[in-house]
Motif scaffolding. Sequence first.
Motif, PDB file in Angstrom:
ATOM      1  N   GLN A 131       0.830  -1.209   0.000  1.00 50.65           N
ATOM      2  CA  GLN A 131       0.000   0.000   0.000  1.00 50.65           C
ATOM      3  C   GLN A 131       0.861   1.255   0.000  1.00 50.65           C
ATOM      4  O   GLN A 131       0.591   2.217  -0.741  1.00 50.65           O
ATOM      5  N   LYS A 132       1.907   1.253   0.801  1.00 48.74           N
ATOM      6  CA  LYS A 132       2.775   2.437   0.885  1.00 48.74           C
ATOM      7  C   LYS A 132       3.488   2.687  -0.447  1.00 48.74           C
ATOM      8  O   LYS A 132       3.562   3.829  -0.909  1.00 48.74           O
ATOM      9  N   LYS A 133       3.982   1.627  -1.072  1.00 52.65           N
ATOM     10  CA  LYS A 133       4.688   1.789  -2.356  1.00 52.65           C
ATOM     11  C   LYS A 133       3.745   2.284  -3.449  1.00 52.65           C
ATOM     12  O   LYS A 133       4.137   3.048  -4.326  1.00 52.65           O
ATOM     13  N   LYS A 134       2.501   1.848  -3.389  1.00 55.88           N
ATOM     14  CA  LYS A 134       1.534   2.213  -4.423  1.00 55.88           C
ATOM     15  C   LYS A 134       1.048   3.652  -4.280  1.00 55.88           C
ATOM     16  O   LYS A 134       0.915   4.381  -5.277  1.00 55.88           O
ATOM     17  N   TYR A 135       0.769   4.088  -3.048  1.00 55.03           N
ATOM     18  CA  TYR A 135       0.078   5.368  -2.856  1.00 55.03           C
ATOM     19  C   TYR A 135       0.955   6.512  -2.327  1.00 55.03           C
ATOM     20  O   TYR A 135       0.787   7.659  -2.736  1.00 55.03           O
ATOM     21  N   VAL A 136       1.860   6.209  -1.412  1.00 56.54           N
ATOM     22  CA  VAL A 136       2.548   7.301  -0.699  1.00 56.54           C
ATOM     23  C   VAL A 136       3.428   8.156  -1.611  1.00 56.54           C
ATOM     24  O   VAL A 136       3.401   9.387  -1.501  1.00 56.54           O
ATOM     25  N   PRO A 137       4.212   7.575  -2.556  1.00 58.55           N
ATOM     26  CA  PRO A 137       5.024   8.453  -3.425  1.00 58.55           C
ATOM     27  C   PRO A 137       4.184   9.464  -4.199  1.00 58.55           C
ATOM     28  O   PRO A 137       4.591  10.626  -4.355  1.00 58.55           O
ATOM     29  N   LYS A 138       3.020   9.037  -4.695  1.00 60.27           N
ATOM     30  CA  LYS A 138       2.158   9.971  -5.441  1.00 60.27           C
ATOM     31  C   LYS A 138       1.617  11.073  -4.538  1.00 60.27           C
ATOM     32  O   LYS A 138       1.462  12.223  -4.957  1.00 60.27           O
ATOM     33  N   LEU A 139       1.326  10.722  -3.283  1.00 58.73           N
ATOM     34  CA  LEU A 139       0.821  11.718  -2.340  1.00 58.73           C
ATOM     35  C   LEU A 139       1.949  12.652  -1.874  1.00 58.73           C
ATOM     36  O   LEU A 139       1.730  13.851  -1.670  1.00 58.73           O
ATOM     37  N   ALA A 140       3.140  12.106  -1.712  1.00 58.72           N
ATOM     38  CA  ALA A 140       4.276  12.900  -1.218  1.00 58.72           C
ATOM     39  C   ALA A 140       4.723  13.953  -2.225  1.00 58.72           C
ATOM     40  O   ALA A 140       5.218  15.017  -1.853  1.00 58.72           O
ATOM     41  N   THR A 141       4.537  13.656  -3.500  1.00 60.09           N
ATOM     42  CA  THR A 141       5.007  14.578  -4.548  1.00 60.09           C
ATOM     43  C   THR A 141       3.918  15.515  -5.058  1.00 60.09           C
ATOM     44  O   THR A 141       4.195  16.423  -5.837  1.00 60.09           O
ATOM     45  N   GLY A 142       2.667  15.289  -4.637  1.00 57.18           N
ATOM     46  CA  GLY A 142       1.576  16.132  -5.100  1.00 57.18           C
ATOM     47  C   GLY A 142       0.998  15.695  -6.433  1.00 57.18           C
ATOM     48  O   GLY A 142       0.166  16.393  -7.013  1.00 57.18           O
ATOM     49  N   GLU A 143       1.431  14.516  -6.925  1.00 55.15           N
ATOM     50  CA  GLU A 143       0.810  13.982  -8.141  1.00 55.15           C
ATOM     51  C   GLU A 143      -0.657  13.646  -7.840  1.00 55.15           C
ATOM     52  O   GLU A 143      -1.543  13.872  -8.663  1.00 55.15           O
ATOM     53  N   TRP A 144      -0.877  13.097  -6.652  1.00 50.75           N
ATOM     54  CA  TRP A 144      -2.223  12.807  -6.158  1.00 50.75           C
ATOM     55  C   TRP A 144      -2.446  13.575  -4.860  1.00 50.75           C
ATOM     56  O   TRP A 144      -1.486  13.914  -4.164  1.00 50.75           O
ATOM     57  N   PHE A 145      -3.715  13.827  -4.548  1.00 48.37           N
ATOM     58  CA  PHE A 145      -4.064  14.444  -3.262  1.00 48.37           C
ATOM     59  C   PHE A 145      -4.960  13.508  -2.467  1.00 48.37           C
ATOM     60  O   PHE A 145      -5.707  12.705  -3.040  1.00 48.37           O
ATOM     61  N   GLY A 146      -4.877  13.646  -1.156  1.00 43.68           N
ATOM     62  CA  GLY A 146      -5.628  12.766  -0.275  1.00 43.68           C
ATOM     63  C   GLY A 146      -6.698  13.513   0.513  1.00 43.68           C
ATOM     64  O   GLY A 146      -6.608  14.720   0.729  1.00 43.68           O
ATOM     65  N   ALA A 147      -7.736  12.770   0.895  1.00 46.62           N
ATOM     66  CA  ALA A 147      -8.796  13.303   1.763  1.00 46.62           C
ATOM     67  C   ALA A 147      -9.180  12.206   2.761  1.00 46.62           C
ATOM     68  O   ALA A 147      -8.901  11.022   2.542  1.00 46.62           O
ATOM     69  N   TYR A 148      -9.858  12.615   3.799  1.00 43.89           N
ATOM     70  CA  TYR A 148     -10.105  11.744   4.953  1.00 43.89           C
ATOM     71  C   TYR A 148     -11.599  11.750   5.243  1.00 43.89           C
ATOM     72  O   TYR A 148     -12.166  12.795   5.564  1.00 43.89           O
ATOM     73  N   CYS A 149     -12.234  10.591   5.063  1.00 45.54           N
ATOM     74  CA  CYS A 149     -13.696  10.503   5.165  1.00 45.54           C
ATOM     75  C   CYS A 149     -14.107   9.803   6.451  1.00 45.54           C
ATOM     76  O   CYS A 149     -14.276   8.565   6.474  1.00 45.54           O
ATOM     77  N   LEU A 150     -14.283  10.590   7.503  1.00 44.99           N
ATOM     78  CA  LEU A 150     -14.684  10.039   8.796  1.00 44.99           C
ATOM     79  C   LEU A 150     -16.064  10.561   9.216  1.00 44.99           C
ATOM     80  O   LEU A 150     -16.968   9.789   9.536  1.00 44.99           O
ATOM     81  N   THR A 151     -16.237  11.889   9.188  1.00 41.98           N
ATOM     82  CA  THR A 151     -17.455  12.508   9.717  1.00 41.98           C
ATOM     83  C   THR A 151     -18.681  12.155   8.870  1.00 41.98           C
ATOM     84  O   THR A 151     -18.618  12.125   7.644  1.00 41.98           O
ATOM     85  N   GLU A 152     -19.794  11.921   9.561  1.00 39.80           N
ATOM     86  CA  GLU A 152     -21.084  11.649   8.912  1.00 39.80           C
ATOM     87  C   GLU A 152     -22.145  12.535   9.553  1.00 39.80           C
ATOM     88  O   GLU A 152     -21.902  13.120  10.616  1.00 39.80           O
ATOM     89  N   PRO A 153     -23.319  12.633   8.953  1.00 43.17           N
ATOM     90  CA  PRO A 153     -24.378  13.456   9.555  1.00 43.17           C
ATOM     91  C   PRO A 153     -24.665  13.088  11.007  1.00 43.17           C
ATOM     92  O   PRO A 153     -24.941  13.960  11.831  1.00 43.17           O
ATOM     93  N   GLY A 154     -24.548  11.808  11.349  1.00 36.04           N
ATOM     94  CA  GLY A 154     -24.829  11.398  12.734  1.00 36.04           C
ATOM     95  C   GLY A 154     -23.594  11.023  13.511  1.00 36.04           C
ATOM     96  O   GLY A 154     -23.686  10.503  14.640  1.00 36.04           O
TER      97      GLY A 154
END
Length: 599
Positions: A131-154
């Motif tokens: 997972q780290k090899k696949k995603y982290v380099p793209k996120l570290a360089t700004g090729e991809w951006f990340g978001a965090y989906c935790l909060t819900e209406p309830g």
Amino acid sequence: METKHNITRGGQFLVKETKAEDIFTPEDFTEEQKMMRDSVIEFVDREIWPNKERFEKKDYALTEEVMRKAGELGLLGVAVPEAYDGLGMGFVTTMLVCDYISGATGSVATAFGAHTGIGTMPITLYGTEEQKKKYVPKLATGEWFGAYCLTEPGAGSDANSGKTKAVLSEDGKHYLISGQKMWISNAGFASVFIVFARIEDDKNITGFIVENDPKNGISLGEEEHKLGIHSSSTRQVFFNETKVPVENMLSERGNGFKIAMNALNVGRIKLSAACLDAQRRIITEAVKYANERVQFKTPISKFGAIKSKVAEMATACYVDESAAYRAAKDIEDRIAIRQEEGNSHQEAELKGVEEYAIECSILKVAVSEHCQNTTDEGIQIFGGMGFSADTPMEAAWRDARISRIYEGTNEINRMLSVGMLIKKAMKGQVDLLGPATAVKDELMGIPSFDTPDYSVLFSEEKEMIEKLKKAFLMVAGSGVQKYGPELEEHQQLLMAASDILIQIYMAESAILRTEKNAKRFGEDTQKEQIAMAKLNLFHAVEKIQTKGKEAISSFAEGDEQRMMLMGLKRFTKYANLPNVIALRNTIADKVTAENKYCF
């Protein structure tokens, strides 16, 4: 290693003496860190500060563009190990970058924090090697951006109550995720979502890495209309049987709540950093205006009412810097110790930050509230012009408001700080019982009438800090004794105790920073810093008096109440009351002469 002997554990500042030479201060930055700071300031002054008006007009594309440029400079990968195309720098440097990139606008501050923290870090710290090899380099360089989906209406503060479901497909190769997430920062341009969902009737939620593909049952709501952070993309995210490969589960099944809580610990201390340069810039803009604005044939910076504001704003910022970088270095040292003991990078970083979760909550509350106050006073110094969108104060005030809400509201963090401290005491990690009993015995005894020698710098102030710690132990110890496990149901008592705890940590940090610098640079070079440390302590004592009375009156009556109130009076009594107005004038005169925040 010497660090092992001198570094206090999380929460131990309350019961162990910390020496000035053992804390890290902003004056201890290495040459490499100063160069990093200067390059970030240059980037902000070139790419962000001149475009403030565009950020206020919901220019989401500009935020994305600035983030990509930050990625090209390596700023998005400061905390990422070099093995995954990051810079692999220490915790203090990651704080430093977060501090200085966040000051010009809350929109970029939010995008940066959401991406580098909760968007990237969960994979870095909990992901498998694949997972780290696949995603982290793209996120570290700004090729991809990340978001965090935790909060819900309830599910807001009660994060584990989310209704989003993850159902294993019949062939066992995918999870089908369905549910609604809200207030998702960076949603409009994110390539990867960290999504939390519940499998079957599990007690705890589970984390997943989900690539953003509209053809895979992912849709976005419209951009939210917000009070501030106008160019921070904030949308709802809807999942409709979104197929996620089973190998994209993050960590183990049911470990999502733990991931979420540990991500928030880092988020809280980074949020405190993100509020620092915002304060510096507001103070500088306010002072420039006060020096230029003439009324009654006098620059308004010469008036006592304005001096008071400038001094209080500068003091808050100085205190916040002192505490934030003290905690950051403690975390960095604890990570290094764990790595020396054989922990992996992931484990060392997770446990290193978790160790100081109390301090992270303290900083989140104190610094976000100081930032809000600073922007408010900035408007006031500008007067009618401050209320105009043509000056930077109005936008700064609106942007600052969110900092008291996200990463856990300040009310939640207040209760957490005391709750976590008590849990540490129960586990034997911080000895609260012994010192609390000693305080009780002291209250029953005859007070000393000896006259101490206060000729040494900060001798009275440091004695006062020790007394304030006794005040906390008296209040919290009695509260635990009275209510036991039900203490967490008495939220107003917890919040009063938390305010005492917060004031102690912040005041001690400023005093220790100033003492350390006075010893190595000379007291004469630290005249204004000494004034700020003393002014802040005066306010801390006043607040602790008020909150102490509030707490004591809520659970004690009769003789017990009288004894505790007498104790509180003893623990908050100055031998030599500081001249607050003179302290403010000393600070304000320096800041207005320099025409900027200059510490």
